[in-house]
Design a protein around this motif. Structure first.
Motif, PDB file in Angstrom:
ATOM      1  N   LYS A   1     -26.197  39.427 135.980  1.00 34.20           N
ATOM      2  CA  LYS A   1     -26.594  40.825 135.942  1.00 34.20           C
ATOM      3  C   LYS A   1     -27.331  41.039 134.621  1.00 34.20           C
ATOM      4  O   LYS A   1     -27.279  40.201 133.724  1.00 34.20           O
ATOM      5  N   ALA A   2     -28.002  42.144 134.487  1.00 34.90           N
ATOM      6  CA  ALA A   2     -28.842  42.402 133.308  1.00 34.90           C
ATOM      7  C   ALA A   2     -28.046  42.312 132.008  1.00 34.90           C
ATOM      8  O   ALA A   2     -28.493  41.694 131.038  1.00 34.90           O
ATOM      9  N   ASP A   3     -26.847  42.909 131.973  1.00 34.05           N
ATOM     10  CA  ASP A   3     -26.073  42.884 130.731  1.00 34.05           C
ATOM     11  C   ASP A   3     -25.572  41.469 130.419  1.00 34.05           C
ATOM     12  O   ASP A   3     -25.483  41.077 129.258  1.00 34.05           O
ATOM     13  N   ASP A   4     -25.274  40.679 131.468  1.00 31.43           N
ATOM     14  CA  ASP A   4     -24.871  39.290 131.247  1.00 31.43           C
ATOM     15  C   ASP A   4     -26.027  38.470 130.680  1.00 31.43           C
ATOM     16  O   ASP A   4     -25.841  37.643 129.792  1.00 31.43           O
ATOM     17  N   ALA A   5     -27.233  38.716 131.187  1.00 34.46           N
ATOM     18  CA  ALA A   5     -28.409  37.989 130.711  1.00 34.46           C
ATOM     19  C   ALA A   5     -28.679  38.318 129.244  1.00 34.46           C
ATOM     20  O   ALA A   5     -28.996  37.429 128.453  1.00 34.46           O
ATOM     21  N   LYS A   6     -28.539  39.574 128.885  1.00 33.59           N
ATOM     22  CA  LYS A   6     -28.756  39.968 127.490  1.00 33.59           C
ATOM     23  C   LYS A   6     -27.708  39.313 126.597  1.00 33.59           C
ATOM     24  O   LYS A   6     -28.021  38.792 125.528  1.00 33.59           O
ATOM     25  N   ARG A   7     -26.478  39.306 127.035  1.00 31.69           N
ATOM     26  CA  ARG A   7     -25.393  38.682 126.261  1.00 31.69           C
ATOM     27  C   ARG A   7     -25.657  37.187 126.094  1.00 31.69           C
ATOM     28  O   ARG A   7     -25.455  36.635 125.010  1.00 31.69           O
ATOM     29  N   LEU A   8     -26.126  36.523 127.160  1.00 31.58           N
ATOM     30  CA  LEU A   8     -26.442  35.102 127.080  1.00 31.58           C
ATOM     31  C   LEU A   8     -27.510  34.845 126.023  1.00 31.58           C
ATOM     32  O   LEU A   8     -27.365  33.943 125.191  1.00 31.58           O
ATOM     33  N   LYS A   9     -28.573  35.623 126.025  1.00 32.86           N
ATOM     34  CA  LYS A   9     -29.641  35.444 125.036  1.00 32.86           C
ATOM     35  C   LYS A   9     -29.121  35.691 123.621  1.00 32.86           C
ATOM     36  O   LYS A   9     -29.466  34.974 122.685  1.00 32.86           O
ATOM     37  N   ASP A  10     -28.288  36.716 123.456  1.00 33.53           N
ATOM     38  CA  ASP A  10     -27.716  37.001 122.129  1.00 33.53           C
ATOM     39  C   ASP A  10     -26.852  35.836 121.647  1.00 33.53           C
ATOM     40  O   ASP A  10     -26.922  35.442 120.481  1.00 33.53           O
ATOM     41  N   LEU A  11     -26.051  35.276 122.548  1.00 33.53           N
ATOM     42  CA  LEU A  11     -25.200  34.145 122.177  1.00 33.53           C
ATOM     43  C   LEU A  11     -26.027  32.902 121.840  1.00 33.53           C
ATOM     44  O   LEU A  11     -25.687  32.166 120.902  1.00 33.53           O
ATOM     45  N   GLU A  12     -27.098  32.681 122.593  1.00 33.06           N
ATOM     46  CA  GLU A  12     -27.969  31.542 122.292  1.00 33.06           C
ATOM     47  C   GLU A  12     -28.603  31.700 120.912  1.00 33.06           C
ATOM     48  O   GLU A  12     -28.699  30.739 120.144  1.00 33.06           O
ATOM     49  N   ARG A  13     -29.033  32.897 120.576  1.00 36.49           N
ATOM     50  CA  ARG A  13     -29.631  33.172 119.261  1.00 36.49           C
ATOM     51  C   ARG A  13     -28.586  32.971 118.147  1.00 36.49           C
ATOM     52  O   ARG A  13     -28.871  32.344 117.135  1.00 36.49           O
ATOM     53  N   GLU A  14     -27.375  33.484 118.367  1.00 38.53           N
ATOM     54  CA  GLU A  14     -26.308  33.330 117.377  1.00 38.53           C
ATOM     55  C   GLU A  14     -25.945  31.853 117.203  1.00 38.53           C
ATOM     56  O   GLU A  14     -25.738  31.379 116.081  1.00 38.53           O
ATOM     57  N   ASN A  15     -25.894  31.110 118.290  1.00 38.19           N
ATOM     58  CA  ASN A  15     -25.579  29.691 118.231  1.00 38.19           C
ATOM     59  C   ASN A  15     -26.619  28.927 117.415  1.00 38.19           C
ATOM     60  O   ASN A  15     -26.273  28.069 116.590  1.00 38.19           O
TER      61      ASN A  15
END
Length: 95
Positions: free
Chosen positions: A56-70
């Motif tokens: 879902k849109a919020d899951d996709a945003k969270r995934l991108k944020d986690l990838e950036r943080e990683n």
């Protein structure tokens, strides 16, 4: 036919476009027509489908944020390891 300049889509936009693609495919359109209507190439469509398929849109945003943080944390760890190695060399007196 030439492609326009590269455009970055937010994860929310990607998920919305994939939902729109699903609707168009359900109406019987083929992938080429769907991609043309979404204004993306077929490889982009398939990459998005693999990466964001069931999100879902919020899951996709969270995934991108986690990838950036990683990526940031990996960079910080590499810097710390380099500093640690340099300090060991200095402590040995090999400078």
């Amino acid at each position: 036919m030439t492609m326009s300049t590269r455009k970055r889509h937010t994860p929310e936009q990607v998920v919305r476009k994939l939902a729109q693609a699903d609707r168009l495919l359900g109406e019987g359109k083929d992938i080429a027509d769907v991609c043309r209507e979404l204004q993306v190439s077929e490889p982009t469509y398939y990459r998005w489908r693999n990466q964001f398929g069931g999100l879902k849109a919020d899951d996709a945003k969270r995934l991108k944020d986690l990838e950036r943080e990683n990526a940031t944390l990996k960079r910080l760890l590499a810097d710390a390891e380099l500093e640690k190695a340099a300090l060991k060399e200095i402590a040995k007196g090999n400078f």
